[in-house]
Design an enzyme around this catalytic site. Structure first.
Site, mmCIF file in Angstrom:
data_model
loop_
_atom_site.group_PDB
_atom_site.id
_atom_site.type_symbol
_atom_site.label_atom_id
_atom_site.label_comp_id
_atom_site.label_asym_id
_atom_site.label_seq_id
_atom_site.Cartn_x
_atom_site.Cartn_y
_atom_site.Cartn_z
ATOM 1 N N LYS A 69 48.975 -20.544 -43.274
ATOM 2 C CA LYS A 69 47.640 -20.777 -43.086
ATOM 3 C C LYS A 69 46.987 -20.912 -43.899
ATOM 4 C CE LYS A 69 46.358 -19.275 -38.422
ATOM 5 N NZ LYS A 69 47.845 -18.454 -38.579
ATOM 6 N N HIS A 197 44.721 -10.218 -33.084
ATOM 7 C CA HIS A 197 43.874 -10.260 -34.353
ATOM 8 C C HIS A 197 42.401 -9.431 -34.353
ATOM 9 C CE1 HIS A 197 42.886 -11.729 -37.975
ATOM 10 N NE2 HIS A 197 44.151 -12.483 -38.206
ATOM 11 N N SER A 200 39.490 -11.596 -39.501
ATOM 12 C CA SER A 200 39.550 -11.840 -40.852
ATOM 13 C C SER A 200 38.800 -10.973 -41.930
ATOM 14 C CB SER A 200 40.208 -13.291 -41.331
ATOM 15 O OG SER A 200 40.989 -13.098 -42.114
ATOM 16 N N GLU A 274 50.774 -10.450 -38.995
ATOM 17 C CA GLU A 274 50.832 -11.590 -39.224
ATOM 18 C C GLU A 274 49.724 -12.369 -40.712
ATOM 19 O OE1 GLU A 274 48.938 -13.856 -35.986
ATOM 20 O OE2 GLU A 274 50.845 -13.949 -34.534
ATOM 21 N N PRO A 275 49.793 -10.962 -41.353
ATOM 22 C CA PRO A 275 49.150 -11.123 -42.703
ATOM 23 C C PRO A 275 48.816 -12.427 -43.501
ATOM 24 C CG PRO A 275 50.997 -9.865 -43.308
ATOM 25 C CD PRO A 275 51.295 -10.016 -42.107
ATOM 26 N N GLY A 276 47.958 -12.249 -43.818
ATOM 27 C CA GLY A 276 47.543 -13.695 -44.829
ATOM 28 C C GLY A 276 47.466 -13.407 -45.918
ATOM 29 N N ARG A 277 46.531 -13.619 -46.317
ATOM 30 C CA ARG A 277 44.866 -12.652 -46.998
ATOM 31 C C ARG A 277 45.590 -11.836 -47.908
ATOM 32 N NH1 ARG A 277 40.131 -13.740 -46.524
ATOM 33 N NH2 ARG A 277 39.415 -13.589 -45.186
ATOM 34 N N PHE A 332 33.791 -21.567 -45.549
ATOM 35 C CA PHE A 332 34.279 -21.260 -44.221
ATOM 36 C C PHE A 332 35.176 -19.605 -44.142
ATOM 37 C CE2 PHE A 332 36.901 -25.935 -45.193
ATOM 38 C CZ PHE A 332 35.083 -26.068 -44.341
ATOM 39 N N TYR A 390 42.771 -18.510 -48.529
ATOM 40 C CA TYR A 390 42.602 -20.033 -47.839
ATOM 41 C C TYR A 390 41.043 -20.715 -48.950
ATOM 42 C CZ TYR A 390 43.352 -16.844 -43.810
ATOM 43 O OH TYR A 390 44.012 -16.291 -42.795
HETATM 44 C C1 LIG Z 1 46.562 -15.997 -35.015
HETATM 45 C C2 LIG Z 1 46.131 -15.702 -37.695
HETATM 46 N N1 LIG Z 1 47.467 -14.368 -37.786
HETATM 47 C C3 LIG Z 1 47.230 -14.080 -38.757
HETATM 48 C C4 LIG Z 1 45.549 -14.521 -39.486
HETATM 49 C C5 LIG Z 1 45.496 -13.775 -40.960
HETATM 50 O O1 LIG Z 1 44.733 -13.384 -41.215
HETATM 51 P P1 LIG Z 1 44.511 -12.693 -42.550
HETATM 52 O O2 LIG Z 1 44.153 -14.180 -43.802
HETATM 53 O O3 LIG Z 1 43.335 -11.964 -42.226
HETATM 54 O O4 LIG Z 1 45.386 -11.915 -42.582
HETATM 55 C C6 LIG Z 1 44.689 -15.749 -38.614
HETATM 56 C C7 LIG Z 1 44.049 -15.910 -40.105
HETATM 57 O O5 LIG Z 1 42.794 -16.320 -39.318
HETATM 58 C C8 LIG Z 1 45.521 -16.014 -37.977
HETATM 59 O O6 LIG Z 1 44.489 -16.888 -37.102
#
Ligand SMILES: Cc1ncc(COP(=O)(O)O)c(C=O)c1O
Length: 460
Positions: A69, A197, A200, A274-277, A332, A390
């Site tokens: 995402k 989680h 973020s 589940e790292p995103g950013r 957002f 994002y």
């Molecule tokens: C379920 C879940 N996992 C992982 C993430 C990624 O989070 P981050 O970008 O803070 O690592 C999000 C972000 O909204 C999330 O909702």
């Protein structure tokens, strides 16, 4: 340009000694004489490779499942897939994207606790079994529509100190967790683990410690009820750039002892995150062009002197990307962005209080409320760094303004390192490639060669 190109993976190789920043300069130079000065991104895939190495140095027991995402660029997903990461998908489309580049279902967690029935059925049809839930209704939906599902119970965290809170929407309390485990037993649904989680943009590493300890409680409840729980998912929340108060390694140095205490290596529990950013923020630089400008003379200044009056002014700049596009992160993601100038101001140059606005007709479309800048002109460029998380993922084309073009780059040593990791995993003596990010051109002040990326077609 020397580029690797197929449908999923389109990037240019950086020539030795050149950085992604040099490519930004090169692109700006290329259009300097034309009117065609659209906003664009340069994204350094090598930065993602470096982040991956850094991840395993800091969290050796935790396998990353990248949160799609955050930025669903195919080149990003492909890079992470070659590196061996797993993927956190929140929808059918994200599952399709990841599977379209050949990721096997075991490397996917469908980490959305509230799913549409048709999408649960889709996951079942393509073999994606790991999925999160936090309510009885979801449990019943999954029991009916995905008999092979392996469920992960998402628990709530105290994310009050995070920039973006998530536990206001998702996560079961410990009391509810027991009830859900009992209900799962009645429905004969397999619960394999716990996820959480911390929100973020986490600013308090103790939140992870509390959440890991809570997860332990839920594992113990599960064991009492006869579940064989073996997966802990510590979610996201890790910073993706260095302009934060709490650095990545400061967080991980607190997480590791908590993992060792509550889930020691010999517990047999697999730990994922589940790292995103973390993976993408710093790899993207956005270049925007000033398309319009307004000079606001302060009429209250009371000075009759023309020069004084001219100095007592504020400036409004209008650029060709805004909050309906890449800068949706301001609305957002609670982001605060600041421009970087491409031209160095002269030592005696005067600075003015300036605001920066997006191109749409909406008054909400403001990127920076106040920033001290030298006077700039229509046609000048501004850069925004750390724009990978994002941003493009939620950008719209409101008012007909197109999303910026994306140029992906990677150095050859990073390309080589990515393939070494694919072949052998991350070796302890992995080379330090950070020096590659210092541009030779910038260091020596030399003019850029006409092409600092070169072209060839390569197949993996
Ligand atoms: C379920 C879940 N996992 C992982 C993430 C990624 O989070 P981050 O970008 O803070 O690592 C999000 C972000 O909204 C999330 O909702």
């Amino acid at each position: 340009m020397n580029s690797f190109s197929n449908d999923d993976f389109d990037f240019s190789f950086l020539e030795e000694g050149f950085s992604a920043r040099d490519i930004v300069e090169q692109k700006i130079n290329e259009v300097s004489l034309s009117d065609d000065k659209d906003a664009f991104y340069v994204a350094d895939l090598g930065d993602i490779v470096k982040k991956h190495v850094r991840w395993f140095k800091a969290l050796p027991r935790v396998t990353p499942f990248y949160a799609v995402k955050c930025n669903d660029g195919k080149a990003i997903v492909k890079t992470l897939s070659i590196l061996g990461a797993g993927f956190d998908c929140a929808s059918k489309t994200e599952i399709q994207l990841v599977q379209s580049i050949g990721v096997s279902p075991e490397r996917i967690i469908y980490a959305n606790p509230c799913k549409q029935v048709s999408q649960i059925k889709y996951a079942a049809s393509c073999g994606v079994e790991k999925m999160t839930f936090d309510s009885e209704v979801e449990l019943m939906k999954v029991a009916r529509n995905h008999p092979n599902a392996k469920l992960v119970l998402r628990i709530a965290t105290d994310d009050s100190k995070a920039v973006c809170r998530l536990s206001v929407k998702f996560g079961a309390t410990l009391k509810t967790s027991r009830l859900l485990l009992e209900r799962a037993k009645e429905l004969n649904v397999d619960i394999i683990g716990v996820s959480f989680h911390v929100g973020s943009g986490c600013t308090d590493p103790q939140t992870y410690v509390q959440a890991v300890s809570d997860a332990r409680c839920v594992f113990d409840m599960g064991a009492e009820l006869g579940f064989n729980m073996h997966l802990l998912d510590i979610g996201g929340g890790f910073p993706g750039s260095e302009d934060v108060k709490l650095k990545f390694e400061e967080i991980t140095s607190v997480i590791n002892p908590a993992l060792d205490k509550y889930f020691p290596a010999d517990s047999g529990v697999k730990i994922i995150a589940e790292p995103g950013r973390y993976y993408v923020a710093s790899s993207f630089t956005l270049a925007v062009n000033i398309i319009a400008k307004k000079v606001m003379v302060n009429e209250q200044s009371g000075s009759d002197d023309e020069e004084d009056a001219a100095n007592d002014k504020t400036l409004m700049y209008y650029v060709n990307d805004g909050v309906y596009g890449s800068f949706n992160c301001i609305l957002f993601d609670h982001a605060h962005v600041k421009p970087v100038l491409t031209k160095k101001p002269k030592p005696d140059e005067k600075f003015y209080s300036s605001s920066i606005w997006g191109p749409t007709c909406d008054g909400l479309d403001r990127i920076v409320e106040r920033f001290e800048l030298p006077e700039l002109q229509v046609g000048d460029w501004m850069l925004f760094e750390n724009m990978g998380a994002y941003t493009v993922a939620a950008a719209s084309t409101f008012n007909g303004f197109q999303r910026p073009t994306l140029y992906y780059v990677m150095s050859r040593p990073h390309w080589q390192l990515m393939h070494d990791i694919k072949e052998h995993g991350i070796l302890p003596e992995v080379p330090d490639l950070s020096a590659l990010h210092v541009s030779c051109a910038q260091e020596s002040g030399m003019e850029l060669a006409p092409a600092v990326c070169t072209a060839a077609s390569i197949n993996v």
